[in-house]
Scaffold this motif. Structure first.
Motif, PDB file in Angstrom:
ATOM      1  N   PRO A   9      -9.789   3.436   5.081  1.00 26.50           N
ATOM      2  CA  PRO A   9     -10.410   1.930   4.856  1.00 26.50           C
ATOM      3  C   PRO A   9      -9.785   1.203   4.684  1.00 26.50           C
ATOM      4  N   GLU A  10      -9.465   1.520   3.339  1.00 25.80           N
ATOM      5  CA  GLU A  10      -8.100   1.223   2.164  1.00 25.80           C
ATOM      6  C   GLU A  10      -7.537  -0.581   2.586  1.00 25.80           C
ATOM      7  N   TRP A  53       0.905  -1.335  -0.037  1.00 20.34           N
ATOM      8  CA  TRP A  53      -0.058   0.105  -0.345  1.00 20.34           C
ATOM      9  C   TRP A  53       0.923   1.167   0.513  1.00 20.34           C
ATOM     10  N   TRP A  54       1.787   1.387   0.755  1.00 22.13           N
ATOM     11  CA  TRP A  54       3.275   2.657   1.289  1.00 22.13           C
ATOM     12  C   TRP A  54       3.659   2.592  -0.326  1.00 22.13           C
ATOM     13  N   GLU A  55       3.890   1.799  -1.063  1.00 24.25           N
ATOM     14  CA  GLU A  55       4.795   1.885  -2.195  1.00 24.25           C
ATOM     15  C   GLU A  55       3.900   2.666  -3.689  1.00 24.25           C
ATOM     16  N   ASP A  93       0.889   8.893  14.850  1.00 25.60           N
ATOM     17  CA  ASP A  93       1.707   8.970  13.970  1.00 25.60           C
ATOM     18  C   ASP A  93       0.751   8.157  13.060  1.00 25.60           C
ATOM     19  N   ILE A  94       1.224   8.073  11.991  1.00 29.84           N
ATOM     20  CA  ILE A  94      -0.498   7.336  11.130  1.00 29.84           C
ATOM     21  C   ILE A  94       0.303   5.660  10.689  1.00 29.84           C
ATOM     22  N   ILE A  95       1.578   5.679  10.761  1.00 34.95           N
ATOM     23  CA  ILE A  95       1.884   4.543  10.890  1.00 34.95           C
ATOM     24  C   ILE A  95       1.793   3.004  11.432  1.00 34.95           C
ATOM     25  N   GLY A 120       0.441  13.676  -0.646  1.00 33.26           N
ATOM     26  CA  GLY A 120      -1.093  13.318   0.140  1.00 33.26           C
ATOM     27  C   GLY A 120      -1.240  12.989   1.837  1.00 33.26           C
ATOM     28  N   LEU A 121       0.114  12.070   2.306  1.00 36.11           N
ATOM     29  CA  LEU A 121      -0.419  11.069   3.553  1.00 36.11           C
ATOM     30  C   LEU A 121       0.481  12.522   4.309  1.00 36.11           C
TER      31      LEU A 121
END
Lengths: 314, 474
Positions: B183-184, B27-29, B70-72, B35-36
């Motif tokens: 959500p994805e 997903w990260w790639e 943190d979002i990670i 955007g993040l």
């Protein structure tokens, strides 16, 4: 529900109502100052009196100027009834009753608090004033809207509404009492422009110009204005309307708890019977000022009775 | 710190992507940093609006701060979690058995496994609890076990929080925020849910109700009030459980039971989840200055007519000096070898240990026995000469007030920075519920992260942040 929670809800909504009313008074004062060239800073004195903050103002200021009055009403930390102080107090109460509020109501309160922190941090310029006041009215409207749209109709809701309408009735009575003399027949000089300004101020202070036009035509008649604000059950800020709401919310409480009518409810019913079942001529005969003083005293007593009946403190 | 490479939750030590992170990495790639960044701002705004804040002690009373999020995510495989949870369960059982024992026959002392003065002279030992039978036999209804990782299969318990562990609201809100923002990610990864925690907590507390309670026991959360640093969490939990949030002055003893003042009169409470410290619980029996407690509540408790969660006096089990005996404690009460490691600990009260600690101070972490929140501790490797000298003096003056541990190479987990992913040290606090129905551990817990590069202090009061923690369904 906890007595403390009832207390917190009651005051949260009182403070929000007060913040909104004070914002409206500032708007009115500013409007008159800008459009009526013959108006004086005396008008701000009466605005301060209407908001019940004149004494506090006098302790820190030698005379009344427009800028000082607006700042005192809007932002002063030292004035517990300033818009800013009221919003902070409302949120403080909201925090203490967080579990009684829906997420949406809490977010709406938090939002108005955050925007007040932002726009009321510094002195508000004359140019920004309309925008800032608009933002505040929108903020309180959002809390009210999410309250009506999302809260269960249980005792939490009743205490929220009781706080709202007790504050509102008090405000309407005070607006009338500060200006009562301009409504009296004795000083009435038909068509004089001064009276017209004063009547307009009264109606603007309760956001009622449009409503009044619909209900009573365009002609300002002081007796009609008094009737509209005191006895007209259609007008959402009239004493009649506020007391009928207090009556029904206190009745809901008695039904919910399955108890006899509480002393506070009996008091509201007495008030309605005692002076709202009559016509406006009778009130003028009694003396408008005396009548309003009785109302204000009774409202204060009602607030104390509610505290006792529902164990706000012990 | 040893020269061993630091273990990363995402990359291990070999810079090869670890299994649990595969779905995430894919997903990260496909994401772009800009955007993040907007998403990260969105998250902060969300937290601010919902009022997820904590108050900072010693500052202006109105100050409320956000704990940086943190979002990670920090991701744990199902297999790792299974192993961890077995170890946690074992430890929590031992802690409860230990508490029962030291407030009753003190077998562990008689057996010579713990010196008597460790108990009797311990400030967290509450004599009022001697001989008391807590309702349902439970002392620690809610426990937070702080874990750190140093390698693939190396986990250590850093601390047992047996009094009033906090942070569970962040665990829940972090997940909510992630679900809303990404959500994805949750469609691609099978992440075990945490949102049942409040319902589990309520059921678990109700199951510990005293015999005097009816079929649906009345549960309430006791908070010190809106100025407490964790007030948000108290309100949050009461709200999500659907129970009253009470303060000391709402409560009174009525007809031998704890009762709250409602708009309809006093109503008895069966289970009180208190977030008030032992000392402030009862001005009649404990600290007479307390405005936060309920006069006489301890007498009602001893009469078995209310459940206090956690029980008074549980603090002794998370005392840092007792911590050093945890391997013995686990063995003594379970008859098994501990599944989770303790960090080797020097008790400075012991002269030989003290000498070792003084000699090796720059490599060690020194903690106050009763300290918490990362206050009053020394991290040798990053301390200045002045700090070291000051701690030497403190250690010599009051050795029994301190313990020392080697500086662990805590694992890192990537956080999102302007430059992309960057590793920071993390720990993990899983939350455990104990009742006669069993021990329930919410999959995951709270991951705390030191946001400053290289820093080992993850406490929120000292600039730490939090992450969503995933346990994957393998």
């Amino acid at each position: 529900m906890l007595g403390r929670t009832a207390n917190g809800l009651f005051w949260m909504y009182r403070y929000l109502e007060r913040a909104e009313n004070t914002a409206r008074l500032i708007e009115t004062g500013q409007r008159i100052a800008l459009t009526r060239l013959d108006s004086t800073d005396d008008e701000w004195r009466s605005v301060l009196k209407t908001a019940g903050v004149f004494d506090g103002f006098g302790q820190l200021h030698d005379n009344v100027t427009k800028d000082a009055a607006i700042d005192w009403l809007l932002r002063a930390r030292d004035n517990p009834s300033s818009v800013y102080s009221c919003i902070c107090a409302a949120r403080q109460n909201a925090r203490s009753v967080r579990t009684a509020l829906t997420g949406e109501v809490w977010e709406a309160v938090n939002r108005i608090y955050m925007s007040a922190q932002d726009v009321l941090a510094r002195k508000v310029s004359e140019r920004d004033l309309p925008k800032v006041l608009g933002q505040i009215r929108q903020g309180t409207a959002l809390v009210r809207g999410s309250t009506l749209g999302t809260m269960l109709r249980n005792d939490f809701f009743d205490f929220a509404r009781i706080g709202t309408f007790l504050e509102r009735a008090d405000q309407t009575a005070r607006i009338l009492d500060v200006k009562y003399y301009v409504l009296l027949p004795s000083v009435r000089s038909v068509g004089s422009s001064i009276d017209n300004v004063q009547w307009e101020i009264i109606l603007r202070s309760v956001s009622a110009r449009g409503g009044f036009r619909v209900a009573y035509d365009n002609a300002y008649d002081p007796k009609d204005i008094a009737r509209f604000l005191i006895l007209d059950g259609r007008m959402p800020r009239s004493l009649q309307f506020c007391l009928s709401k207090l009556d029904s919310n206190l009745t809901f409480l008695a039904n919910t708890y399955g108890t006899e009518p509480a002393p506070a409810l009996l008091k509201v019913r007495d008030m309605r019977r005692g002076y709202l079942d009559q016509d406006i001529e009778h009130i003028f005969e009694l003396g408008l000022h005396e009548f309003l003083q009785t109302v204000l005293n009774d409202l204060a007593g009602l607030g104390r009775q509610i505290e006792v009946d529902y164990r706000f403190y012990e | 710190m040893s020269d061993k490479p630091i273990y990363d939750e995402m990359w291990g030590t070999e810079e090869s992507l670890r299994g649990p992170y595969q779905g995430f990495h894919q997903w990260w790639e496909g994401e772009d940093v800009k955007g993040l960044r907007a998403k990260q701002r969105e998250a902060d705004e969300l937290f601010r609006l919902t009022g997820i804040t904590f108050n900072v002690y010693g500052r202006a009373e109105a100050e409320e701060r956000l704990i940086p999020f943190d979002i990670i995510p920090r991701i744990i495989s199902g297999y790792e979690w299974q192993k961890l949870s077995r170890g946690i369960e074992q430890r929590v059982r031992a802690i409860n058995a230990f508490l029962y024992d030291i407030y009753h026959r003190q077998e562990i002392v008689k057996a010579g496994r713990i010196p008597a003065e460790m108990i009797s002279r311990n400030a967290a030992f509450l004599p009022h609890m001697i001989g008391v039978e807590p309702p349902a036999g439970v002392y620690t209804h809610i426990v937070g076990i702080d874990l750190v990782r140093t390698g693939d299969n190396e986990f250590y318990v850093l601390e047992d929080n047996a009094r009033t562990p906090s942070g569970v609201s962040y665990m829940l809100e972090n997940r909510e925020t992630m679900l809303q923002m990404f959500p994805e990610l949750f469609s691609r990864n099978r992440v075990r849910e945490v949102e049942t925690y409040p319902a589990d907590l309520r059921r678990s507390l109700a199951a510990c109700a005293p015999k005097t309670a009816g079929s649906s026991p009345c549960v309430a959360v006791l908070t010190p009030g809106i100025y407490n640093s964790a007030y948000f969490e108290h309100a949050f939990l009461a709200d999500k459980m659907g129970v009253e949030l009470v303060e000391g002055h709402d409560l009174q003893i009525v007809d031998g039971r704890v009762a709250m003042r409602t708009t309809e009169g006093y109503k008895p409470i069966d289970v009180l989840y208190r977030r008030v410290d032992d000392d402030f619980l009862d001005p009649l029996n404990l600290n007479p200055e307390s405005q936060l407690g309920v006069p006489g509540i301890l007498d009602v408790y001893r009469a078995g007519r209310v459940t206090i969660a956690n029980a008074p006096g549980t603090g002794i089990a998370d005392d840092k000096a007792i911590y050093s005996y945890m391997p013995e404690i686990v063995e003594f009460y379970t008859g098994e070898r501990p599944l989770l490691e303790n960090v080797p600990t020097w008790r400075c009260s012991d002269p030989e240990s003290l000498a070792y600690v003084l000699d090796n101070l720059p490599e060690l972490v020194v903690k106050e026995v009763h300290g918490s929140g990362g206050y009053g501790m020394l991290i040798g490797p990053t301390a200045t000469k002045k700090d070291l000298a000051a701690f030497r003096r403190k250690l010599k003056a009051r050795p029994s007030n301190y313990i020392a541990q080697p500086t662990l190479a805590l694992s890192t987990c990537p956080i999102f920075t302007r430059a992309g992913l960057s590793p920071r040290h993390v720990d993990l606090r899983p939350f455990v519920l104990v009742s006669p129905e069993g021990i329930k551990i919410t999959p995951g817990g709270l991951t705390r992260v030191a946001l400053k590069k290289g820093s080992l202090v993850v406490n929120s009061s000292q600039g730490g942040g939090t992450k969503d923690t995933w346990v994957l369904e393998d």
